[in-house]
Design an enzyme around this catalytic site. Sequence first.
Site: not given
Length: 251
Positions: A98, A168
């Site tokens: 992430h 993302e």
Amino acid sequence: MSEPAAPIWVGTSWKMTKTLAEARAFADVLAATSWDPTVQPFVIPPATAIAAVAERLAGSPVLVGAQDAHWEDAGAWTGEVSVPQVADAGARLLEIGHSERRAHFAETDERVNLKVRAALRHGVLPLVCVGEDARQREAGEQLATVTAQVRAALHGVPDDAAVLLAYEPVWAIGEGGTPATPDDVAPVVEAIAHEAGPRRAVLYGGSVSLDNAAALLEVPGIGGLFVGRAAWQVEGYLAIVETAVESARRR
Ligand code: PEP
């Protein structure tokens, strides 16, 4: 005979939120929900709540994940948890790379790759997050950036190993993020799918909400949505799941 359509993945990571009581309450609602098979739901609690959530979701189609794990199986790594430990707690999926971990916790492409391999060694499904930052987007470097991240993450990983990818874009994530449009997302999803191989689902995450979920699910080749804030209340999560079910019916 044609193959059945792949389910649409819809998941949420709770990041560093929720007490055990809050996590259990969310999981109880999911456990009582009847799930449409066109959607593959998943939730990624903080490490403290994996076991409690997994216990409540035993026998349900909702997959439980972990937000991170170390690449070594055990040892002198104070503060860390390993893949066998999160799997023992009930995690079947592992979020890796992430952008918050890349930015604040020295999560390099090399470490992402070590964690992907560790997950696969233990039968845990890796969910690898990739995405360019605002500067890279402005410079038109998004395709090169994500392609390099995916290539590094999958280095040495057999082609037939199951891996999920999530696009993302860093500039679209979290408070202050600018929601990406389907036109922003489409070419990058295509580039990720090309690099990762045809059987690997590519999800989109970053300021997904009820307002843009249906449009994002129209992006060609999109495999699902990875949702943060908009899904931290169970009603919000289930509303986006319902949007995905409707989208699957239109496909
Ligand atoms: C994320 O941080 O991965 C994310 C998708 O967050 P949000 O939906 O809140 O932008």
